[in-house]
Write a protein that holds these residues in place. Sequence first.
Motif, mmCIF file in Angstrom:
data_model
loop_
_atom_site.group_PDB
_atom_site.id
_atom_site.type_symbol
_atom_site.label_atom_id
_atom_site.label_comp_id
_atom_site.label_asym_id
_atom_site.label_seq_id
_atom_site.Cartn_x
_atom_site.Cartn_y
_atom_site.Cartn_z
ATOM 1 N N ALA A 24 0.844 -1.193 0.000
ATOM 2 C CA ALA A 24 0.000 0.000 0.000
ATOM 3 C C ALA A 24 0.877 1.239 0.000
ATOM 4 O O ALA A 24 1.829 1.337 0.772
ATOM 5 N N SER A 25 0.560 2.185 -0.853
ATOM 6 C CA SER A 25 1.292 3.440 -0.873
ATOM 7 C C SER A 25 0.315 4.590 -0.842
ATOM 8 O O SER A 25 -0.832 4.462 -1.278
ATOM 9 N N GLY A 26 0.781 5.702 -0.350
ATOM 10 C CA GLY A 26 -0.081 6.860 -0.191
ATOM 11 C C GLY A 26 0.180 7.500 1.154
ATOM 12 O O GLY A 26 0.587 6.819 2.104
ATOM 13 N N ARG A 27 -0.074 8.803 1.234
ATOM 14 C CA ARG A 27 0.346 9.568 2.401
ATOM 15 C C ARG A 27 -0.252 9.054 3.701
ATOM 16 O O ARG A 27 0.418 8.985 4.712
ATOM 17 N N ALA A 28 -1.526 8.703 3.689
ATOM 18 C CA ALA A 28 -2.217 8.354 4.933
ATOM 19 C C ALA A 28 -2.607 6.884 5.010
ATOM 20 O O ALA A 28 -3.405 6.503 5.864
ATOM 21 N N VAL A 29 -2.025 6.067 4.163
ATOM 22 C CA VAL A 29 -2.502 4.689 4.070
ATOM 23 C C VAL A 29 -2.325 3.932 5.377
ATOM 24 O O VAL A 29 -3.069 2.983 5.668
ATOM 25 N N GLY A 30 -1.355 4.344 6.188
ATOM 26 C CA GLY A 30 -1.153 3.688 7.467
ATOM 27 C C GLY A 30 -2.303 3.874 8.433
ATOM 28 O O GLY A 30 -2.401 3.151 9.429
ATOM 29 N N THR A 31 -3.202 4.820 8.146
ATOM 30 C CA THR A 31 -4.360 5.080 9.006
ATOM 31 C C THR A 31 -5.637 4.454 8.465
ATOM 32 O O THR A 31 -6.701 4.602 9.061
ATOM 33 N N TYR A 32 -5.554 3.770 7.359
ATOM 34 C CA TYR A 32 -6.728 3.163 6.727
ATOM 35 C C TYR A 32 -6.950 1.748 7.226
ATOM 36 O O TYR A 32 -5.989 1.013 7.487
ATOM 37 N N ALA A 33 -8.201 1.338 7.309
ATOM 38 C CA ALA A 33 -8.498 -0.082 7.467
ATOM 39 C C ALA A 33 -8.236 -0.757 6.118
ATOM 40 O O ALA A 33 -8.393 -0.141 5.064
ATOM 41 N N LEU A 34 -7.830 -1.995 6.161
ATOM 42 C CA LEU A 34 -7.517 -2.739 4.937
ATOM 43 C C LEU A 34 -8.281 -4.048 4.914
ATOM 44 O O LEU A 34 -8.484 -4.679 5.963
ATOM 45 N N GLY A 35 -8.692 -4.440 3.729
ATOM 46 C CA GLY A 35 -9.460 -5.663 3.614
ATOM 47 C C GLY A 35 -9.060 -6.481 2.403
ATOM 48 O O GLY A 35 -8.367 -5.989 1.500
ATOM 49 N N TRP A 36 -9.489 -7.733 2.431
ATOM 50 C CA TRP A 36 -9.331 -8.631 1.286
ATOM 51 C C TRP A 36 -10.707 -9.082 0.828
ATOM 52 O O TRP A 36 -11.560 -9.435 1.654
ATOM 53 N N PHE A 37 -10.901 -9.072 -0.473
ATOM 54 C CA PHE A 37 -12.105 -9.580 -1.100
ATOM 55 C C PHE A 37 -11.690 -10.588 -2.163
ATOM 56 O O PHE A 37 -10.529 -10.649 -2.546
ATOM 57 N N ARG A 38 -12.644 -11.357 -2.652
ATOM 58 C CA ARG A 38 -12.340 -12.295 -3.735
ATOM 59 C C ARG A 38 -13.542 -12.415 -4.663
ATOM 60 O O ARG A 38 -14.681 -12.191 -4.268
ATOM 61 N N GLN A 39 -13.224 -12.783 -5.903
ATOM 62 C CA GLN A 39 -14.290 -12.970 -6.895
ATOM 63 C C GLN A 39 -13.985 -14.210 -7.705
ATOM 64 O O GLN A 39 -12.966 -14.271 -8.415
ATOM 65 N N ALA A 40 -14.867 -15.191 -7.591
ATOM 66 C CA ALA A 40 -14.752 -16.420 -8.359
ATOM 67 C C ALA A 40 -15.459 -16.240 -9.696
ATOM 68 O O ALA A 40 -16.341 -15.388 -9.825
ATOM 69 N N PRO A 41 -15.102 -17.040 -10.689
ATOM 70 C CA PRO A 41 -15.742 -16.910 -12.011
ATOM 71 C C PRO A 41 -17.257 -17.059 -11.921
ATOM 72 O O PRO A 41 -17.771 -17.994 -11.291
ATOM 73 N N GLY A 42 -17.962 -16.113 -12.516
ATOM 74 C CA GLY A 42 -19.415 -16.162 -12.537
ATOM 75 C C GLY A 42 -20.091 -15.765 -11.249
ATOM 76 O O GLY A 42 -21.315 -15.875 -11.131
ATOM 77 N N LYS A 43 -19.306 -15.310 -10.266
ATOM 78 C CA LYS A 43 -19.880 -14.930 -8.979
ATOM 79 C C LYS A 43 -19.566 -13.474 -8.660
ATOM 80 O O LYS A 43 -18.656 -12.883 -9.232
ATOM 81 N N GLU A 44 -20.311 -12.944 -7.709
ATOM 82 C CA GLU A 44 -20.053 -11.580 -7.279
ATOM 83 C C GLU A 44 -18.835 -11.552 -6.344
ATOM 84 O O GLU A 44 -18.495 -12.557 -5.708
#
Length: 125
Positions: A24-44
């Motif tokens: 992650a890069s950016g001035r304030a990124v250390g103050t952000y919450a971070l998440g992981w998402f995933r998308q399988a074929p044909g799915k949301e």
Amino acid sequence: QAQLVESGGGLVQAGESLRLSCAASGRAVGTYALGWFRQAPGKEREFVAAVTWTGYSTVYADSVKGRFTISRDNAKNMVYLQMNSLKPEDTAVYYCAADRRGSGLHRGEWEYEYWGQGTQVTVSS
């Protein structure tokens, strides 16, 4: 502003482990919450895990709880997703996302302002 770049995806067999990284890069990124998402074929796209800006609080989707671990290193501006006991149904493109509300543990993708380009994870049976 934040820029996110994922890495670490690949092809593994069921039962094996994989560790995803997100730079992650950016001035304030250390103050952000971070998440992981995933998308399988044909799915949301679906929520996987999130961590607050301190790294002290985390939340997981039921489907990965006990197998995946999210962590962050603010000194390096990195967030990780350790994935153990992988299953074929974990096959998807995995995305890193940032939420400017650093204390949030949000599951909705609309809560996140910044996204990476994704990394492919394929689990064979």
